[in-house]
Write an enzyme that holds these catalytic residues in place. Structure first.
Site, PDB file in Angstrom:
ATOM      1  N   CYS A 148      29.334-146.242 127.583  1.00  0.00           N
ATOM      2  CA  CYS A 148      29.816-144.895 127.325  1.00  0.00           C
ATOM      3  C   CYS A 148      29.774-144.017 128.571  1.00  0.00           C
ATOM      4  CB  CYS A 148      28.993-144.244 126.217  1.00  0.00           C
ATOM      5  SG  CYS A 148      27.224-144.167 126.566  1.00  0.00           S
ATOM      6  N   CYS A 153      16.946-143.558 133.095  1.00  0.00           N
ATOM      7  CA  CYS A 153      16.026-144.512 133.724  1.00  0.00           C
ATOM      8  C   CYS A 153      15.642-145.619 132.749  1.00  0.00           C
ATOM      9  CB  CYS A 153      14.781-143.793 134.246  1.00  0.00           C
ATOM     10  SG  CYS A 153      13.666-143.212 132.960  1.00  0.00           S
ATOM     11  N   CYS A 175      23.362-144.443 121.863  1.00  0.00           N
ATOM     12  CA  CYS A 175      23.014-143.869 123.156  1.00  0.00           C
ATOM     13  C   CYS A 175      22.121-142.641 122.973  1.00  0.00           C
ATOM     14  CB  CYS A 175      24.297-143.491 123.902  1.00  0.00           C
ATOM     15  SG  CYS A 175      24.020-142.643 125.471  1.00  0.00           S
ATOM     16  N   CYS A 222      19.392-167.396  99.478  1.00  0.00           N
ATOM     17  CA  CYS A 222      19.003-168.125  98.276  1.00  0.00           C
ATOM     18  C   CYS A 222      17.727-167.481  97.741  1.00  0.00           C
ATOM     19  CB  CYS A 222      18.773-169.596  98.606  1.00  0.00           C
ATOM     20  SG  CYS A 222      18.051-170.548  97.242  1.00  0.00           S
ATOM     21  N   HIS A 261      23.471-167.122  84.393  1.00  0.00           N
ATOM     22  CA  HIS A 261      23.315-166.571  83.055  1.00  0.00           C
ATOM     23  C   HIS A 261      24.627-166.385  82.313  1.00  0.00           C
ATOM     24  CE1 HIS A 261      24.751-162.895  84.922  1.00  0.00           C
ATOM     25  NE2 HIS A 261      23.779-162.985  85.825  1.00  0.00           N
ATOM     26  N   CYS A 306      -6.450-142.022  54.827  1.00  0.00           N
ATOM     27  CA  CYS A 306      -5.531-141.507  53.825  1.00  0.00           C
ATOM     28  C   CYS A 306      -4.247-142.310  53.807  1.00  0.00           C
ATOM     29  CB  CYS A 306      -5.244-140.038  54.099  1.00  0.00           C
ATOM     30  SG  CYS A 306      -4.119-139.282  52.914  1.00  0.00           S
ATOM     31  N   CYS A 318       4.509-142.690  52.176  1.00  0.00           N
ATOM     32  CA  CYS A 318       3.391-143.430  51.594  1.00  0.00           C
ATOM     33  C   CYS A 318       3.165-144.719  52.362  1.00  0.00           C
ATOM     34  CB  CYS A 318       3.684-143.726  50.117  1.00  0.00           C
ATOM     35  SG  CYS A 318       2.426-144.770  49.325  1.00  0.00           S
ATOM     36  N   CYS A 321       3.737-148.149  50.048  1.00  0.00           N
ATOM     37  CA  CYS A 321       5.070-148.667  49.728  1.00  0.00           C
ATOM     38  C   CYS A 321       6.127-148.309  50.761  1.00  0.00           C
ATOM     39  CB  CYS A 321       5.512-148.176  48.351  1.00  0.00           C
ATOM     40  SG  CYS A 321       5.886-146.411  48.298  1.00  0.00           S
ATOM     41  N   HIS A 329      -1.283-133.590  48.952  1.00  0.00           N
ATOM     42  CA  HIS A 329      -1.901-134.829  48.517  1.00  0.00           C
ATOM     43  C   HIS A 329      -3.412-134.648  48.388  1.00  0.00           C
ATOM     44  CE1 HIS A 329      -2.655-134.823  52.804  1.00  0.00           C
ATOM     45  NE2 HIS A 329      -3.575-135.772  52.648  1.00  0.00           N
TER      46      HIS A 329
END
Length: 544
Positions: A148, A153, A175, A222, A261, A306, A318, A321, A329
């Site tokens: 360029c 130095c 540079c 790899c 895959h 509970c 509940c 169930c 409650h």
């Protein structure tokens, strides 16, 4: 990056647990059966293995092409190639489009024409020059000028090079002059560093050589562990989406560097792999210790005595169930609720745990076929012995079809391994394709149901024929009479064709009817190759 050329002893071996470590798609190495390989009609990417010895040779070849075409020095050709990520065709195209001057300026290639006697002319008569960096008078023989035109130095240049190389910028050392975009001449960098900083100079040389792999979209290391020291180059300018096998035996997806895959896309496989790691250890615990919220279906853990529990969404229900309830409650009753008057627990749990059960459904089938694949890989260990017994028994037999039995067996094993792998990865694909949130907005419920039924029908056909092919290949045909051997031979031949056609149709369905119909470019898949994953050929090192 420094570790890529280390020996295997420099790494700690780890069990990756991938299918690739157990077998390869080809079934046998070429020398395991003394026969010719079936000819494949696949015209996809041609893969080459680049070893440490051949790396310099392939790099020199690209440099030579650019140097001859543009009449450049090697340093300038390397700067242009690194800037264009070692894509020679793209470099030539930009040369035609932008012109030499614009392309050189953009890449940092500058050839400065200095005037004789100026401060930039190293031949001027003064015995010393003031360095603009350290502001000291330096003998003229300790001043270095770059292409360029800027001169400083040697000590300042050397310090600048060391800083840039240690910062990982050795491929683009610019540079020191203010606003100068020029890349420093690699020969100047090398000569100054080798005087007192040999280690840094060697690091600089290594960075320049390995930039061919690090910056090149057609070349990848790899991903073997411990690293085999090889890189794979795919010579296809249009599309590097493929699956390849390194000469070390590892098969991997060139797009994402994970294990092969297809027919899963890279994004699907990444999510599936992470999901398997995260959920496999907790699925049993979640099933045993939580119950789903009847409103949002999130798993809820009971942390008190509970039987009225509340989800984070605010819904009370509940515990006995699983039915939604009110909030008032006591220890024995819940206002407005009786377990006998509500839906049975099994029906609520089935609806609420649908997502979890769906994952388990696909994961169990994926794992079952993965386990079968690992077991079937042991067939190649015993197959040659059975073929040798059969050929010795029929050595004096003129029945020609028996003589090519080894060819039929090898082709059958190749198709078995290839199709079993496709079947394995079709379950993660189906998991994302027909459920979850990945394609919800792109398909209606009716359309999804129709496509899922068609795809699952293909899966079932493929699975049934793979199991039949596996059964015939496991037969002790070396103990059978010739008529029975001929029958098995014909079955293996026919089933090999059938499973190959079914795999081909599955890929066509995925590419055209499923992903293709959605125009979803983020989920492209590697093309199907009936003879197995392409084994990269080793590129021999040649003198530059």
């Amino acid at each position: 990056m420094d570790d890529y050329w280390c020996s295997d002893d420099d790494y700690n071996c780890s069990d990756q647990g991938s299918i690739d470590e157990e077998y390869n798609d080809e079934g046998f190495n070429d020398d395991e059966l003394d026969i010719g390989s079936p000819v494949t009609t696949y015209n996809g990417p041609t893969a080459l293995v680049i070893t440490r010895e051949s790396l310099v040779a392939v790099q020199k070849e690209d440099l030579r092409r650019v140097m001859e075409m543009l009449s450049l020095r090697e340093h300038h050709a390397r700067v242009l190639l690194i800037h264009h990520r070692w894509d020679v065709e793209k470099l030539f195209a930009e040369y035609v489009e932008k012109g030499k001057s614009a392309m050189f300026t953009e890449a940092g290639v500058t050839c400065y024409e200095f005037e004789p006697g100026s401060n930039s002319d190293p031949s001027f008569s003064s015995s010393s020059v003031s360095c603009e960096i350290c502001i000291e008078d330096v003998p003229i023989n300790e001043i270095t000028r770059m292409d360029c035109g800027h001169s400083f130095c040697n000590d300042c240049w050397t310090s600048h090079f060391i800083v840039k190389i240690n910062d990982g910028q050795s491929k683009h050392i610019r540079c020191m002059a203010h606003k100068c975009n020029a890349i420093c001449d690699e020969s100047v960098v090398r000569n100054l560093l080798y005087k007192e900083h040999t280690g840094t100079a060697e690091k600089f040389d290594r960075f320049l050589i390995e930039s061919y792999i690090e910056d090149n979209k057609r070349v990848k290391w790899c991903p073997s562990v411990p690293h085999c020291g090889n890189a794979i180059r795919v010579d296809d300018q249009e599309d590097e989406l493929c699956e390849v096998e390194c000469c070390c035996g590892l098969q991997f997806c060139f797009g994402c560097s994970s294990e092969a895959h297809s027919p899963c896309s890279c994004l699907m496989w990444e999510i599936w792999s992470n999901k398997c790691k995260d959920e496999s250890a907790t699925v049993n615990w979640i099933t045993a210790h939580t119950k789903p919220c009847p409103k949002c279906s999130k798993p809820v853990e009971k942390n008190g005595g509970c039987n009225l529990v509340s989800c984070v969404c605010g819904q009370p229900f509940c515990w006995l169930c699983g039915a939604a309830t009110g909030r008032d409650h006591t220890w024995s009753t819940i206002t407005g609720h009786s377990c006998g008057r509500y839906q049975p627990q099994e029906k609520i749990a089935e609806l609420a745990k649908q997502k979890l059960y769906r994952y388990i459904h696909y994961h169990d089938r994926y794992k079952a076929h993965t386990d079968s694949l690992k077991l079937e890989s042991k067939l190649k260990e015993t197959m040659q012995d059975k073929v040798d017994v059969l050929e010795e028994r029929n050595m004096n037999d003129s029945n020609a079809p028996l003589r090519d039995y080894s060819w039929v067996v090898k082709d059958g094993l190749t198709r078995l391994f290839r199709s079993r792998r496709v079947l394995c990865h079709s379950y993660p694909f189906a998991y994302f394709m027909f459920g979850g949130e990945m394609f919800n907005e792109l398909m209606s419920e009716e359309e999804r149901e129709i496509k899922q039924n068609l795809f699952e029908d293909q899966q079932q056909q493929l699975e049934a024929n793979i199991e039949r092919l596996s059964k015939f290949l496991e037969e002790r045909f070396d103990r059978f009479e010739n008529d029975k051997v001929m029958e098995i031979r014909n079955q293996v031949t026919n089933l090999s064709i059938v499973v190959d056609n079914l795999c081909q149709k599955m890929f066509e369905c995925i590419e055209n009817d499923l992903l293709g119909s959605l125009h979803h470019h983020h989920h492209r898949i590697a093309p199907y190759r009936s003879k197995g994953i392409e084994r990269a050929s080793k590129l021999s090192a040649c003198s530059s």
